[in-house]
Design an enzyme around this catalytic site. Structure first.
Site, PDB file in Angstrom:
ATOM      1  N   ASN A 194      17.869  33.393 101.883  1.00  0.00           N
ATOM      2  CA  ASN A 194      19.215  32.841 101.759  1.00  0.00           C
ATOM      3  C   ASN A 194      20.223  33.983 101.891  1.00  0.00           C
ATOM      4  O   ASN A 194      19.837  35.148 102.021  1.00  0.00           O
ATOM      5  CB  ASN A 194      19.386  32.060 100.451  1.00  0.00           C
ATOM      6  CG  ASN A 194      19.199  32.918  99.213  1.00  0.00           C
ATOM      7  OD1 ASN A 194      19.557  34.096  99.181  1.00  0.00           O
ATOM      8  ND2 ASN A 194      18.626  32.340  98.164  1.00  0.00           N
ATOM      9  N   ALA A 196      22.306  35.448  99.841  1.00  0.00           N
ATOM     10  CA  ALA A 196      22.282  36.482  98.798  1.00  0.00           C
ATOM     11  C   ALA A 196      21.080  37.403  98.963  1.00  0.00           C
ATOM     12  O   ALA A 196      21.191  38.626  98.808  1.00  0.00           O
ATOM     13  CB  ALA A 196      22.278  35.829  97.417  1.00  0.00           C
ATOM     14  N   GLU A 197      19.911  36.827  99.280  1.00  0.00           N
ATOM     15  CA  GLU A 197      18.704  37.633  99.476  1.00  0.00           C
ATOM     16  C   GLU A 197      18.854  38.540 100.694  1.00  0.00           C
ATOM     17  O   GLU A 197      18.444  39.704 100.676  1.00  0.00           O
ATOM     18  CB  GLU A 197      17.495  36.709  99.636  1.00  0.00           C
ATOM     19  CG  GLU A 197      17.126  35.966  98.356  1.00  0.00           C
ATOM     20  CD  GLU A 197      16.209  34.792  98.603  1.00  0.00           C
ATOM     21  OE1 GLU A 197      15.595  34.302  97.634  1.00  0.00           O
ATOM     22  OE2 GLU A 197      16.105  34.315  99.755  1.00  0.00           O
ATOM     23  N   ASP A 262      13.176  24.925  99.375  1.00  0.00           N
ATOM     24  CA  ASP A 262      11.816  24.405  99.548  1.00  0.00           C
ATOM     25  C   ASP A 262      11.793  23.304 100.606  1.00  0.00           C
ATOM     26  O   ASP A 262      10.879  23.231 101.433  1.00  0.00           O
ATOM     27  CB  ASP A 262      11.282  23.843  98.221  1.00  0.00           C
ATOM     28  CG  ASP A 262      11.132  24.900  97.150  1.00  0.00           C
ATOM     29  OD1 ASP A 262      11.025  26.091  97.497  1.00  0.00           O
ATOM     30  OD2 ASP A 262      11.131  24.534  95.957  1.00  0.00           O
TER      31      ASP A 262
END
Length: 308
Positions: A194, A196-197, A262
């Site tokens: 995502n 942020a990651e 997911d």
């Protein structure tokens, strides 16, 4: 986009951190006299598959033949997970570790709003992890798509070896990553961080061109076929060797983002197993993500909803 009649997904193996999501639903009518917190009068409870098990659940909901590999404790939560896998006809390849507790996330919901989350977790031991790796190697020939769902809870410490083995056998590997070091995912087919990651690994960017430059550099460095960055309300961006494609969000109303990643990962795996191209798979995954965030908690998308 209605291809339901001709839709025929393949076999998918999901490996990763397995959890049980517990929900306590109740009414909130007053504040506790003991502390400035609401009192929730619990009226019903619910358990759902979480983590890698939620990826498997989503893939099964879309009609795929799914197997699930991971570690649970020898406890009530682990047995609940196994029972739910049986109900959904998901292949159960769980390793039991009597020295740990199954990962449980308990959410307290009042007036349809999450008030509190309590986590119970402990990492699996080395013996059971070695057994899991042997089981993974034995299962690989039976599946066309391998999904690795990493929540940094300890079940995928051997992920680099797992990716290398799957690649040698010609399997496509999709990884939902965690942490600030993606080097252990090198050689995977697709990585799906995502926003942020992704920022945690490559740093901030000033504009879209710098974002694409950093993404392409990471893709090449990790020898990935593609990188898919999910960007919340900004949609998703797919970076391959020859192009960058952006997919605007399809969320009509955001109610709960729990488990949306997911759903995206599961839909990608199902579509690729059915012979779709990467851009086609992202298009469907984007639609699935837009549907699932309109539901409470770790939910699924049905084939009928997706192809409507």
């Amino acid at each position: 986009m209605n291809d339901l009649a001709a839709f025929s997904p393949g076999r998918i193996l999901v490996a990763g951190d397995i959890m049980l999501d517990r929900y306590w639903f109740g009414e909130v009518n007053r504040i506790s006299p003991e502390a400035p917190v609401p009192i929730v009068r619990v009226q019903r409870t619910e358990e759902r598959l979480g983590g890698a098990a939620n990826v498997a659940r989503n893939a099964a909901s879309l009609g795929a033949n799914v197997g699930l590999l991971g570690v649970v404790g020898d406890d009530e939560a682990g047995r609940l997970i196994e029972g739910k896998l049986a109900e959904l006809d998901i292949g159960n390849f769980l390793q039991r570790d009597s020295m740990i507790s199954t990962i449980v996330k308990l959410r307290v919901i009042g007036r349809q709003q999450q008030l509190l989350r309590i986590d119970f977790e402990s990492p699996p031991g080395q013996v059971v992890l070695r057994e899991k790796l042997m089981n993974f190697n034995a299962l690989l020939p039976e599946y066309s798509i391998i999904v690795m769902s990493d929540y940094a809870k300890g079940s995928l410490v051997n992920v680099a070896e797992m990716i290398a083995t799957a690649t040698r056998l010609g399997k496509r590997t999709l990884v939902d990553p965690k942490g600030d070091d993606f080097s252990r995912y090198a050689g995977a087919t697709l990585l799906t961080p995502n926003k942020a990651e992704f920022r945690q690994v490559v740093g901030a960017w000033r504009d879209e061109s710098e974002f694409v430059e950093k993404a392409q550099r990471l893709r090449v460095q990790l020898r990935l076929e593609a990188l898919l960055v999910t960007r919340s309300e900004e949609g998703m961006t797919l970076i391959t060797g020859d192009k960058t494609m952006h997919f605007p969000t399809q969320a009509r109303e955001v109610f709960d983002v729990s488990g949306a990643g997911d759903t995206v990962m599961a839909t990608m795996a199902v579509m690729l197993s059915a012979g779709k191209t990467l851009p086609e798979a992202v298009q469907w995954a984007n639609k699935a993500g837009g549907i699932v965030v309109g539901k409470l908690g770790t939910a699924t998308v049905t084939r009928e909803e997706l192809f409507a």
